[in-house]
Design a protein around this motif. Structure first.
Motif, PDB file in Angstrom:
ATOM      1  N   ARG A 102       0.237  -0.991   0.265  1.00  7.33           N
ATOM      2  CA  ARG A 102       0.082  -0.431   0.022  1.00  7.33           C
ATOM      3  C   ARG A 102       0.777   1.111  -0.589  1.00  7.33           C
ATOM      4  O   ARG A 102       0.266   2.294   0.025  1.00  7.33           O
ATOM      5  N   MET A 136       0.210   4.439  -3.114  1.00 11.34           N
ATOM      6  CA  MET A 136      -0.784   4.633  -2.598  1.00 11.34           C
ATOM      7  C   MET A 136      -1.104   6.331  -2.612  1.00 11.34           C
ATOM      8  O   MET A 136       0.029   6.874  -2.716  1.00 11.34           O
ATOM      9  N   VAL A 195      -6.049   5.798  -3.670  1.00 10.65           N
ATOM     10  CA  VAL A 195      -6.163   4.451  -4.008  1.00 10.65           C
ATOM     11  C   VAL A 195      -4.734   3.883  -4.390  1.00 10.65           C
ATOM     12  O   VAL A 195      -3.535   4.879  -4.584  1.00 10.65           O
ATOM     13  N   VAL A 196      -4.730   2.385  -4.378  1.00  7.16           N
ATOM     14  CA  VAL A 196      -3.262   1.876  -4.703  1.00  7.16           C
ATOM     15  C   VAL A 196      -2.806   2.392  -6.196  1.00  7.16           C
ATOM     16  O   VAL A 196      -3.715   1.296  -7.378  1.00  7.16           O
ATOM     17  N   LEU A 249      -2.958  -0.682  -8.771  1.00  8.28           N
ATOM     18  CA  LEU A 249      -3.866  -1.786  -9.204  1.00  8.28           C
ATOM     19  C   LEU A 249      -4.886  -1.133  -9.940  1.00  8.28           C
ATOM     20  O   LEU A 249      -5.531  -1.156 -10.958  1.00  8.28           O
ATOM     21  N   PRO A 280      -7.750  -7.370  -4.588  1.00  7.22           N
ATOM     22  CA  PRO A 280      -6.950  -5.713  -4.813  1.00  7.22           C
ATOM     23  C   PRO A 280      -7.896  -5.483  -5.905  1.00  7.22           C
ATOM     24  O   PRO A 280      -7.933  -3.708  -6.273  1.00  7.22           O
ATOM     25  N   LYS A 281      -8.549  -5.997  -6.727  1.00  4.13           N
ATOM     26  CA  LYS A 281      -8.757  -4.930  -8.543  1.00  4.13           C
ATOM     27  C   LYS A 281      -9.121  -3.849  -7.783  1.00  4.13           C
ATOM     28  O   LYS A 281     -10.492  -3.936  -6.776  1.00  4.13           O
ATOM     29  N   TYR A 282      -9.744  -2.946  -8.645  1.00  2.00           N
ATOM     30  CA  TYR A 282     -10.401  -1.986  -8.109  1.00  2.00           C
ATOM     31  C   TYR A 282     -11.309  -2.043  -9.173  1.00  2.00           C
ATOM     32  O   TYR A 282     -11.673  -1.035 -10.395  1.00  2.00           O
ATOM     33  N   VAL A 292      -0.603  -4.688   4.712  1.00  2.00           N
ATOM     34  CA  VAL A 292       0.425  -3.423   5.945  1.00  2.00           C
ATOM     35  C   VAL A 292      -0.314  -3.111   6.749  1.00  2.00           C
ATOM     36  O   VAL A 292      -1.050  -2.846   7.694  1.00  2.00           O
ATOM     37  N   PRO A 293      -1.737  -1.744   6.442  1.00  2.00           N
ATOM     38  CA  PRO A 293      -1.944  -1.519   6.622  1.00  2.00           C
ATOM     39  C   PRO A 293      -2.899  -1.868   7.738  1.00  2.00           C
ATOM     40  O   PRO A 293      -3.484  -1.260   9.493  1.00  2.00           O
ATOM     41  N   ALA A 329      -5.956   2.826   4.176  1.00  2.00           N
ATOM     42  CA  ALA A 329      -5.070   2.671   3.463  1.00  2.00           C
ATOM     43  C   ALA A 329      -4.935   0.731   2.898  1.00  2.00           C
ATOM     44  O   ALA A 329      -4.880   0.452   2.898  1.00  2.00           O
TER      45      ALA A 329
END
Lengths: 150, 205, 556
Positions: free
Chosen positions: B48, B51, B63-64, B67, C322-324, C478-479, C517
């Motif tokens: 992340r 971001m 957003v990351v 992706l 993880p897709k948007y 991670v977050p 995040a």
């Protein structure tokens, strides 16, 4: 007998990688744990990498990588049971069995687990032994319940 | 495929449809930090750190970039107070586990992260998954995988496969951002392959 | 039973079933819901069976073992129809008395409801305080159904909505009715189900899936299991109607493996629904086909997160994708997949049967219909409650719930489990409404309402909830992994009297970054309970840090 049954489960899902969790769940119900050789057999038959089988088994709480005791003792640690004194109940069960959650005693009598909420919140705190519910349990009643399981 | 035009840090950038914001930024020479990204692997979205702030149809979101797909008219800010804060905290969280990893030390300097903000529990692995994914996706050997969940998650070799495959490969080693992997491998090797020959070596950064 | 080939065949079967039944004959319904079952209600049912046999009353008195009636606190529950006489805390010893009284058309006084203060009795369901303030559109059928018998469901108009949809409505008309009803998802966010259906319907891929999320991993939420265990056909009917509207050929029911009765009932219901022709090929001769598969969660909360759940159905570890791109466009095996929870699906049949106008006449301005709530914690009457949206929390907790246990005072109301929030007692007049509760910082979530009394330690509540989520998270990003872990460590230190003044500052940063995040809904909402604490109970945290624990540190 048991081995035949396990082989039967594995055969049923041969060549079906998507059925990995189904296969492992059925074997877990049968053996109460998942020996490494069995995991290897599953990986080979379902055509999935062993590393994925290992990941899934170590990920989900239902699966066990070590043999369990003859009796599985769950103390529900759901929120209502917690509000109604599950921590004291857990401490008492731990004291009587000499186990921490996740452990099995040396003579394989008990395995102690933190139970997730089973939805019988109204009768919490709950002790569940081998699937049998003991509702509205108090620390002073625990010993009598556990005595029934040898 | 038609090209997409977006704006990154005030600069007009053209990218192919289907590209990610990170791809587009890198192409345009704009740096976005990453820890779990590697071109040969499918994007993972785990660390992340990449971001960014994105603005689309008047809506700002975080957003990351590894992706998030590019879209026409998208406005991207790779640095902002909030983006920096997110990155700073992520670096601080990771430094509790790998305080001396060179990449993290450099990032900490750039973002003003305090390596001592959280109590140290060095395990030297930040679970970026680069080794695991490289072995699975590129080498297709699956000699290393994740086990456990939540904070108990860790990487672990499958000794039988590692014994056969790893010695002649080791291609994942240079990908490791903390050099934990090498140590872990040495550990497994010493414990499993030649128990009499080597002392167990504790994993060290 | 041969497969029903048409709507007419269903209606003729329904007439046959009703003709064979005598609506005036007494029927004893013994609750075998999760709590009653835990109190061994099965021995009560067995006692009824032998008593009926002993007195030779087969054919004169019916016996039915059912799903949850709702008033779990007073289990084992027994309801005697047709007049719905309620008996509470029934033991096998009470059975002969209840049977005799029932035969004579009398009431067995010992086990009827007595007001704890006045001693006044309440005999019928609509007189018992716990029930009389409710609108039990969904859960109310439970006492009328043996979940193992599809005929019981058909007898109360079961599958009539499906028949109506398939024979008189186009898929678009079904979709529009659900949109018009403004049915909002009961699983957490309150997102309009119709819009979600539409997204999946309009997605270009031809293969589409519909899914029942029956995971219910939220601690102290138990209404979905009660619904699915007690009335599985209603959920199946809703699902098939949804599949028809959306154009899905395949459905999945994802639920828990650790509730034996749930598994048994669901498996039986699915087999019967297939046998009767309510699912599978050419449903009711309409030409529409939809198969349904059952999948089990094997014990981790993150698998209830929508993309995690879909990964799990695919046979993978339930790491969120993880897709948007929304799962309604690209879900299971990258196909458009519409996921709704049990209660949302259960609402669909009545919207089709009675219409959107009827549905929108119930509830608050922006939250329509009723809501199932699991009422538990330090409350006198715990159980499953169903009320119109917009009902004040005071009605839920005091009129229905009977107030706080042991004469204590109310300190906080917690909604939405580990990803919800706590509000103080002075918000008691807030309304059960998606938007109002979200604004207050205690979103309804799936509907687990926890009553907390004056002794509740709010630092401990937040610590407990985070401890739960940390263990139930996947650990990929991670977050979430590190953020929750660090928050948990700080809170643990505070509860142990080792808090530092800088802790609140660190917690502030951790909450902000974890929600901004994290990859999936679990991480994004993991700090919500703590945020509500900082909003309403911050002084308790400050005092605890300043005094190093001592006062007010009674563990919950």
């Amino acid at each position: 007998m048991s081995e035949q049954k396990i082989d039967g489960i594995i055969e049923k899902y041969r060549g079906k990688p998507g059925a990995l969790i189904h296969a492992l769940t059925e074997i877990q119900h049968e053996l109460h744990w998942l020996p490494r050789e069995v995991m290897e057999k599953v990986a080979e038959a379902l055509e999935v990498p062993f590393s994925l089988v290992r990941q899934i088994v170590s990920f989900y709480k239902t699966f066990s990588l070590t043999p369990k005791g003859r009796h599985e003792v769950h103390v529900c640690t759901g929120m209502t049971c917690h509000l109604r004194g599950a921590a004291k109940l857990m401490a008492k069960v731990a004291e009587i069995t000499g186990l921490k959650p996740g452990e099995t005693d040396t003579d394989s009598r008990f395995t102690l687990e933190r139970g997730s909420c089973l939805g019988s919140c109204s009768i919490g705190p709950e002790l569940i032994v081998d699937g049998k519910h003991y509702g509205r349990m108090t620390p002073d009643k625990v010993e009598d319940v556990l005595k029934r399981y040898e | 495929m038609t090209d997409i035009v977006l704006n990154i840090d005030g600069k007009e950038v053209t990218a192919a449809a289907g590209a990610t914001v990170l791809d587009a930024a890198r192409q345009a020479g704009i740096h976005i930090p990453t820890l779990c990204h590697f071109e040969k692997l499918e994007a993972y979205g785990g660390c992340r750190l990449c971001m960014v702030e994105s603005e689309s149809r008047g809506k700002t979101s975080y957003v990351v970039s590894c992706l998030y797909p590019v879209e026409n008219g998208l406005v991207v800010r790779t640095r902002s107070a909030k983006v920096d804060k997110i990155r700073r905290l992520i670096i601080e969280e990771l430094m509790a586990h790998a305080p001396e990893a060179p990449e993290l030390v450099a990032l900490a300097r750039e973002y003003g992260a305090d390596k001592d903000r959280f109590e140290k529990e060095p395990i030297y692995c930040i679970l970026c998954g680069l080794c695991e994914r490289y072995c699975a996706e590129v080498k297709q050997k699956n000699a290393i995988g994740f086990v456990g969940n939540g904070p108990e998650r860790e990487i672990s070799f499958v000794p039988e496969i590692a014994a056969k495959e790893c010695n002649d490969c080791k291609e994942c080693f240079p990908l490791c951002p903390t050099s934990y992997l090498q140590a872990a491998f040495v550990l497994v090797e010493s414990l499993t392959f030649a128990p009499a020959a080597a002392e167990p070596v504790a994993a060290q950064g | 039973m041969p497969k029903l080939e048409s709507v007419a065949a269903l209606e003729s079967l329904r007439s046959d079933i009703l003709a064979r039944r005598d609506a005036t004959r007494p029927c004893i319904a013994v609750c075998a819901g999760a709590a009653c079952d835990g109190l061994d209600s099965i021995t009560v049912a067995t006692a009824f069976k032998s008593e009926i046999a002993k007195q030779g009353l087969e054919g004169k008195v019916d016996l039915r073992v059912t799903g949850c009636h709702g008033y779990c606190e007073k289990g084992p529950n027994v309801v005697v129809g047709p007049k719905d006489v309620c008996y509470f805390e029934v033991t096998p010893e009470d059975v002969p008395g209840i049977v005799s009284a029932t035969l004579k058309g009398e009431v067995f006084e010992e086990r009827v409801y007595k007001d704890p203060q006045t001693g006044a009795k309440a005999v019928h369901m609509d007189e018992v305080p716990f029930y009389k303030h409710q609108t039990r559109l969904l859960i109310g059928d439970n006492p009328k159904i043996d979940p193992m018998k599809i005929e019981d469901y058909i007898a109360i108009d079961g599958y009539a909505a499906l028949a109506k949809a398939l024979s008189t409505m186009t898929p678009d008309e079904v979709l529009n009715e659900v949109k018009k009803a403004n049915l909002r998802g009961r699983g957490g966010g309150g997102f309009p189900a119709g819009s979600k259906w539409e997204t999946t319907k309009n997605a270009p891929e031809k293969t589409k899936y519909v899914i029942v999320n029956g995971h219910e991993g939220e601690s102290a939420a138990f209404m979905d299991r009660a619904m699915l265990t007690g009335n599985p056909h209603k959920v199946i009917e809703g699902l098939i109607i949804g599949a028809y509207a959306i154009g899905a050929q395949q459905g999945f029911i994802y639920t828990r493996h650790d509730a034996p009765r749930l598994v048994e009932h669901l498996k039986a219901a699915m087999a019967q629904a297939e046998e009767y022709g309510f699912m599978g090929e050419n449903i009711l001769g309409s030409g529409f086909s939809c198969n349904v598969e059952l999948h089990f969660d094997v014990g981790i909360f993150v698998s209830g997160e929508s993309s995690g759940l879909m990964r799990s159905i695919e046979g993978n570890a339930p790491e969120p994708r993880p897709k948007y791109i929304r799962t309604s466009v690209s879900g299971i095996w990258d196909k458009p997949s519409n996921l709704n929870n049990v209660e949302t699906w259960a609402n669909v049949p009545q919207i089709i049967t009675r219409g959107a106008d009827w549905f929108t006449s119930i509830g608050s301005e922006r939250s329509k219909g009723t809501k199932l709530v699991s009422l538990s914690g330090n409350v006198v009457n715990s159980g499953i409650v169903e009320v119109p949206m917009g009902t004040p929390l005071r009605t839920l907790i005091f009129d229905i719930g009977g107030g706080v246990r042991d004469g204590k005072s109310l300190k906080a109301i917690h909604f939405g489990g580990a990803m919800g929030g706590s509000i103080p007692a002075d918000q008691i007049d807030a309304k059960l409404d998606f938007d109002e509760m979200s604004k207050l910082g205690a979103p309804i979530g799936a509907g687990g309402l926890l009553v907390m009394d004056e002794d509740t330690d709010m630092v401990e509540v937040a610590r407990y909830l985070l401890d739960f989520l940390v263990k139930e998270s996947c650990g990929k990003c991670v977050p979430c992994r590190e953020g929750m872990y660090q928050m948990l460590k700080i809170l643990t230190n505070i509860t142990e009297g080792k808090g530092k003044t800088s802790d609140l500052d660190r917690l502030g940063d951790l909450m902000e970054v974890t929600s901004a995040a994290s990859l999936c809904a679990l991480g994004k909402t993991a700090s919500d309970p703590l945020k509500s604490m900082m909003r309403y109970f911050k002084d308790e945290y400050e005092t605890r840090i300043a005094t190093g624990g001592g006062a007010g540190s009674q563990a919950i």
